[in-house]
Design an enzyme around this catalytic site. Structure first.
Site, PDB file in Angstrom:
ATOM      1  N   ASP A 105      15.134   1.004 -17.913  1.00  0.00           N
ATOM      2  CA  ASP A 105      15.354  -0.355 -17.454  1.00  0.00           C
ATOM      3  C   ASP A 105      15.716  -1.291 -18.602  1.00  0.00           C
ATOM      4  O   ASP A 105      15.083  -1.268 -19.655  1.00  0.00           O
ATOM      5  CB  ASP A 105      14.075  -0.855 -16.766  1.00  0.00           C
ATOM      6  CG  ASP A 105      14.235  -2.228 -16.151  1.00  0.00           C
ATOM      7  OD1 ASP A 105      14.878  -2.323 -15.095  1.00  0.00           O
ATOM      8  OD2 ASP A 105      13.708  -3.203 -16.734  1.00  0.00           O
TER       9      ASP A 105
ATOM     10  N   GLY B 251       0.759  -1.235   0.000  1.00  0.00           N
ATOM     11  CA  GLY B 251       0.000   0.000   0.000  1.00  0.00           C
ATOM     12  C   GLY B 251       0.789   1.283   0.000  1.00  0.00           C
ATOM     13  O   GLY B 251       0.233   2.354   0.296  1.00  0.00           O
TER      14      GLY B 251
ATOM     15  N   HIS C 187       9.532  -4.722 -22.543  1.00  0.00           N
ATOM     16  CA  HIS C 187       8.428  -5.672 -22.500  1.00  0.00           C
ATOM     17  C   HIS C 187       7.227  -5.013 -21.826  1.00  0.00           C
ATOM     18  O   HIS C 187       7.323  -3.920 -21.258  1.00  0.00           O
ATOM     19  CB  HIS C 187       8.831  -6.931 -21.730  1.00  0.00           C
ATOM     20  CG  HIS C 187       9.449  -6.632 -20.396  1.00  0.00           C
ATOM     21  ND1 HIS C 187      10.818  -6.543 -20.210  1.00  0.00           N
ATOM     22  CD2 HIS C 187       8.889  -6.342 -19.186  1.00  0.00           C
ATOM     23  CE1 HIS C 187      11.072  -6.243 -18.956  1.00  0.00           C
ATOM     24  NE2 HIS C 187       9.925  -6.109 -18.314  1.00  0.00           N
TER      25      HIS C 187
ATOM     26  N   HIS D  81      17.087  -1.846  -5.531  1.00  0.00           N
ATOM     27  CA  HIS D  81      16.007  -2.836  -5.407  1.00  0.00           C
ATOM     28  C   HIS D  81      16.333  -4.124  -6.150  1.00  0.00           C
ATOM     29  O   HIS D  81      15.644  -5.131  -5.970  1.00  0.00           O
ATOM     30  CB  HIS D  81      14.702  -2.251  -5.945  1.00  0.00           C
ATOM     31  CG  HIS D  81      14.686  -2.094  -7.433  1.00  0.00           C
ATOM     32  ND1 HIS D  81      15.480  -1.181  -8.097  1.00  0.00           N
ATOM     33  CD2 HIS D  81      14.000  -2.758  -8.394  1.00  0.00           C
ATOM     34  CE1 HIS D  81      15.271  -1.286  -9.400  1.00  0.00           C
ATOM     35  NE2 HIS D  81      14.380  -2.233  -9.606  1.00  0.00           N
ATOM     36  N   ASP D  82      17.364  -4.113  -6.996  1.00  0.00           N
ATOM     37  CA  ASP D  82      17.736  -5.290  -7.769  1.00  0.00           C
ATOM     38  C   ASP D  82      18.869  -6.091  -7.149  1.00  0.00           C
ATOM     39  O   ASP D  82      19.282  -7.105  -7.710  1.00  0.00           O
ATOM     40  CB  ASP D  82      18.160  -4.872  -9.190  1.00  0.00           C
ATOM     41  CG  ASP D  82      16.979  -4.696 -10.125  1.00  0.00           C
ATOM     42  OD1 ASP D  82      15.918  -5.286  -9.856  1.00  0.00           O
ATOM     43  OD2 ASP D  82      17.119  -3.955 -11.112  1.00  0.00           O
TER      44      ASP D  82
ATOM     45  N   ARG E 154      13.252  -5.620  -0.530  1.00  0.00           N
ATOM     46  CA  ARG E 154      12.192  -4.663  -0.851  1.00  0.00           C
ATOM     47  C   ARG E 154      11.205  -4.542   0.304  1.00  0.00           C
ATOM     48  O   ARG E 154       9.998  -4.393   0.107  1.00  0.00           O
ATOM     49  CB  ARG E 154      11.484  -5.083  -2.139  1.00  0.00           C
ATOM     50  CG  ARG E 154      12.423  -5.163  -3.336  1.00  0.00           C
ATOM     51  CD  ARG E 154      11.740  -5.650  -4.596  1.00  0.00           C
ATOM     52  NE  ARG E 154      12.690  -5.717  -5.721  1.00  0.00           N
ATOM     53  CZ  ARG E 154      12.368  -6.081  -6.964  1.00  0.00           C
ATOM     54  NH1 ARG E 154      11.116  -6.409  -7.249  1.00  0.00           N
ATOM     55  NH2 ARG E 154      13.283  -6.111  -7.909  1.00  0.00           N
TER      56      ARG E 154
ATOM     57  N   GLU F 187      20.276   1.511 -17.633  1.00  0.00           N
ATOM     58  CA  GLU F 187      20.653   0.454 -16.692  1.00  0.00           C
ATOM     59  C   GLU F 187      21.498  -0.579 -17.438  1.00  0.00           C
ATOM     60  O   GLU F 187      20.978  -1.534 -18.019  1.00  0.00           O
ATOM     61  CB  GLU F 187      19.417  -0.214 -16.090  1.00  0.00           C
ATOM     62  CG  GLU F 187      19.763  -1.238 -15.023  1.00  0.00           C
ATOM     63  CD  GLU F 187      18.807  -2.427 -14.964  1.00  0.00           C
ATOM     64  OE1 GLU F 187      18.816  -3.128 -13.945  1.00  0.00           O
ATOM     65  OE2 GLU F 187      18.082  -2.676 -15.945  1.00  0.00           O
TER      66      GLU F 187
ATOM     67  N   ASP G 288      15.687 -10.083  -3.678  1.00  0.00           N
ATOM     68  CA  ASP G 288      14.274  -9.890  -3.930  1.00  0.00           C
ATOM     69  C   ASP G 288      13.501 -11.169  -3.540  1.00  0.00           C
ATOM     70  O   ASP G 288      13.883 -12.255  -3.962  1.00  0.00           O
ATOM     71  CB  ASP G 288      14.118  -9.591  -5.432  1.00  0.00           C
ATOM     72  CG  ASP G 288      12.677  -9.466  -5.877  1.00  0.00           C
ATOM     73  OD1 ASP G 288      11.805  -9.268  -5.024  1.00  0.00           O
ATOM     74  OD2 ASP G 288      12.446  -9.587  -7.092  1.00  0.00           O
TER      75      ASP G 288
ATOM     76  N   ARG H 248      15.180   7.000 -16.004  1.00  0.00           N
ATOM     77  CA  ARG H 248      16.062   5.859 -15.800  1.00  0.00           C
ATOM     78  C   ARG H 248      15.458   4.742 -16.630  1.00  0.00           C
ATOM     79  O   ARG H 248      14.283   4.393 -16.481  1.00  0.00           O
ATOM     80  CB  ARG H 248      16.120   5.483 -14.320  1.00  0.00           C
ATOM     81  CG  ARG H 248      17.039   4.301 -13.994  1.00  0.00           C
ATOM     82  CD  ARG H 248      16.291   2.998 -13.998  1.00  0.00           C
ATOM     83  NE  ARG H 248      17.055   1.886 -13.444  1.00  0.00           N
ATOM     84  CZ  ARG H 248      16.637   0.627 -13.452  1.00  0.00           C
ATOM     85  NH1 ARG H 248      15.465   0.302 -13.973  1.00  0.00           N
ATOM     86  NH2 ARG H 248      17.372  -0.322 -12.930  1.00  0.00           N
TER      87      ARG H 248
END
Length: 643
Positions: free
Chosen positions: A307, A147, A222, A432-433, A488, A336, A484, A305
């Site tokens: 991806d 949320g 994608h 986050h990766d 996160r 990236e 991950d 940025r």
């Protein structure tokens, strides 16, 4: 509590920004002759004890009034500084002074905060009615939503700005069925669960009112299975007007109840929920170009940025950048890309900047030298961290910088001066990766503090992933997996009592140091020679006659670089020192600088316990002694050299 996190930090911040008379400790740091520090031959446990004994005193030495006659006072700037001597040490990066004629020049000064919107902050008014969400702070899963919202970001801009941040970068906000929004269903809608278009427009407007910038993540390789063009393909199959937007291998196309590697259409990493777009299709090309322009026009974002751009043709990205710049010449594009890719950035290429993961691999390896770093691959498996000493860092990071510097020097003309200068690359050490840096460092906040300072002192914008500043490691803790989705986790607004307040203050300090000290943003970079009397096998100083190199040696875990300018008219240099050894102090180190003989430097930043004689001698050298795992930034006095 982890043993390392229990230590009193040896990288305790020393910056106070109000001018005041010198304290006894301030004078000692700035003016005393360096006393010899006995080489610490004890165990790691004794080294930890040594770190813990330094009192938590905060002194900003650059604000102390200087007393020696030749040291200068807070008088006229031109009387304090004179043109510097010729460079000493190898130049790795050339200076990049402010260029008002370049609309992208702002990016070199960026201090970036990366936000994962679903996990940063919930809407203060509560979640959208009728939605099913996991509780805030619950253990994250691949598919769950907690949320976080755009209004939650807006409500916490004061906090973000207090960190010294001037640029926000968020992962995608597109309409999506995934919590990370990298499975877009519509590139031209803001996900209503995040707050929709009005909330996003308000956020960007509020960011700009504060003099900050906003960069958005775009994922265009994608779509998600729920994208309107792909649902048309699933519904209409061979009759769909959008079948050419994708790459079906056979009909009927099946996107559900199908296993990975058994999908009959091209998709990213053979994941059926990520159908690849066909960039040989004119409609796809025009749609994504329109998307790039639309967000800049509609919301006034300051850049993209981009991806996973590597599988999209380079010529497309050149046109994408051209179209975005036509709307806003100062809109930056950040690719990236892993590895060293000077062929991809700058005029004539297709991005303005790259995510410089290479900085992270080198710097994590240096601050973590002496123990086993926990390994965790980023997407693509190219984020490998290996422990290195000072020479290893210089070899590895020097090669990275040299590649971009060479391309920049050899290129010609255009906005930004041809191929991208190294100061355009966005430095980071986690995201986050990847697993979080503190997880890879096994909870060692002292190492993380040095890492943060190194990033603030390196050429190129710095990027901080949300939660790093309060000590987040992994939702699974230090003993569980770090990747991950554990990296996160929700920002711990709900557990402020668990925040590492000391680390938080350190982050604020180093970001303000970078903001206030012009050399850290715009200076070139050259390695500095730093030597000490040679050591005999028992650790004592060896007689000079036993060493053909005049009895001097380098300290293998001491890294020293100078952020320099070609002229004092461009800026004032700064010398940055990082000592990563866990066991021994440096002893008295002689550091060769580019400052003039007779000038007296001050410590804009110094770890507790670092001492030195910062008056430059006839050879251009200063002397400094550093306990284990400490750092310093030395420069000339002048209210942090605001420029």
């Amino acid at each position: 509590m982890n043993a390392t996190s229990a230590l009193t930090s040896a990288l305790d911040l020393t910056a106070l920004r109000s001018r005041r008379p010198a304290t006894a400790s301030g004078n000692r740091v700035a003016n005393s002759t360096a006393r010899r520090i006995r080489r610490n031959r004890s165990s790691s446990a004794n080294a930890s004890k040594n770190l813990g004994r330094f009192p938590a005193v905060r002194v900003f030495a650059a604000d102390a009034q200087q007393t020696p006659p030749n040291q200068g006072t807070w008088g006229d700037w031109n009387e304090l500084v004179k043109p510097g001597q010729s460079a000493t040490g190898r130049v790795v990066v050339t200076p990049s002074p402010t260029d008002p004629g370049n609309p992208l020049d702002w990016w070199k000064d960026a201090i970036v905060y990366q936000i994962f919107p679903d996990r940063f902050a919930p809407d203060p008014a509560g979640p959208p009615p009728g939605t099913s969400l996991d509780p805030w702070g619950s253990n994250p899963t691949i598919r769950s939503f907690q949320g976080g919202s755009i209004k939650g970001i807006t409500a916490n801009l004061d906090y973000i700005q207090s960190l010294g941040i001037n640029t926000i970068y968020t992962t995608p906000v597109f309409l999506s069925s995934a919590n990370h929004r990298y499975h877009p269903s519509d590139f031209m809608k803001v996900d209503p669960m995040l707050g929709g278009e009005d909330a996003f427009r308000e956020l960007v407007d509020e960011v700009h009112k504060r003099g900050m910038r906003f960069v958005l993540d775009g994922v265009f390789n994608h779509t998600g299975r729920g994208h309107w063009a792909f649902t048309s393909l699933l519904d209409g199959q061979e009759q769909s007007p959008y079948k050419g937007w994708f790459l079906p291998k056979s009909f009927p196309v099946r996107a559900y109840d199908v296993e990975r590697y058994h999908v009959n259409y091209e998709c990213w990493w053979d994941l059926p929920d990520l159908p690849k777009l066909n960039f040989n299709n004119e409609g796809v090309v025009e749609h994504i170009l329109d998307v790039g322009e639309w967000w800049v026009k509609e919301f006034n974002i300051d850049g993209w940025r981009l991806d996973y751009p590597i599988e999209i043709p380079n010529e497309f990205w050149k046109e994408y950048r051209r179209r975005v710049r036509a709307v806003n010449p100062g809109a930056v594009t950040v690719g990236e890309l892993f590895g060293v890719r000077p062929d991809c950035v700058g005029e004539g290429n297709h991005f303005d900047s790259l995510m410089n993961y290479a900085f992270g691999t080198c710097s994590l390896g240096f601050v973590g030298c002496g123990f086993e770093l926990r390994q965790d691959d980023a997407i693509g498996g190219e984020y490998q961290v290996i422990a290195v000493d000072a020479q290893g860092f210089k070899d590895n990071f020097g090669e990275v910088c040299a590649a971009y510097q060479k391309a920049h020097t050899e290129s010609k003309g255009g906005l930004g001066g041809g191929s991208a200068h190294p100061s355009m690359l966005m430095n980071l050490f986690d995201s986050h990766d990847t697993a979080r840096a503190l997880w890879m460092l096994q909870g060692d906040t002292t190492a993380l503090k040095m890492l943060l300072l190194m990033m603030a002192c390196a050429p190129g914008p710095s990027m901080l992933y949300q939660g790093t500043e309060v000590g987040q490691t992994s939702a699974n803790g230090l003993k569980g997996a770090g990747r991950d989705p554990a990296n996160r986790e929700a920002f711990p607004w709900h557990k402020k009592e668990d925040w590492d307040v000391d680390l938080l203050e350190h982050v604020k300090g180093v970001n303000h140091l970078r903001r206030d000290l012009y050399a850290l943003r715009r200076g070139g970079l050259r390695w500095c020679e730093a030597t000490r009397p040679s050591r005999a096998p028992d650790g004592s100083e060896a007689p000079v006659e036993l060493n053909p190199e005049e009895g001097r040696e380098e300290c293998e875990n001491l890294l020293v670089w100078e952020r320099f300018f070609d002229s004092r008219d461009d800026g004032v240099d700064a010398v940055c020192l990082f000592h990563s050894s866990r066991v021994e102090g440096t002893g008295v180190i002689t550091v060769r600088t580019g400052f003039n003989p007779g000038e007296t430097l001050v410590a804009a930043y110094t770890s507790l316990g670092v001492e030195g004689n910062y008056t430059v001698d006839a050879e251009g050298c200063v002397k400094i002694s550093m306990p284990p795992r400490t750092a310093a930034v030395l420069t000339l006095p002048r209210d942090m050299h605001e420029k």
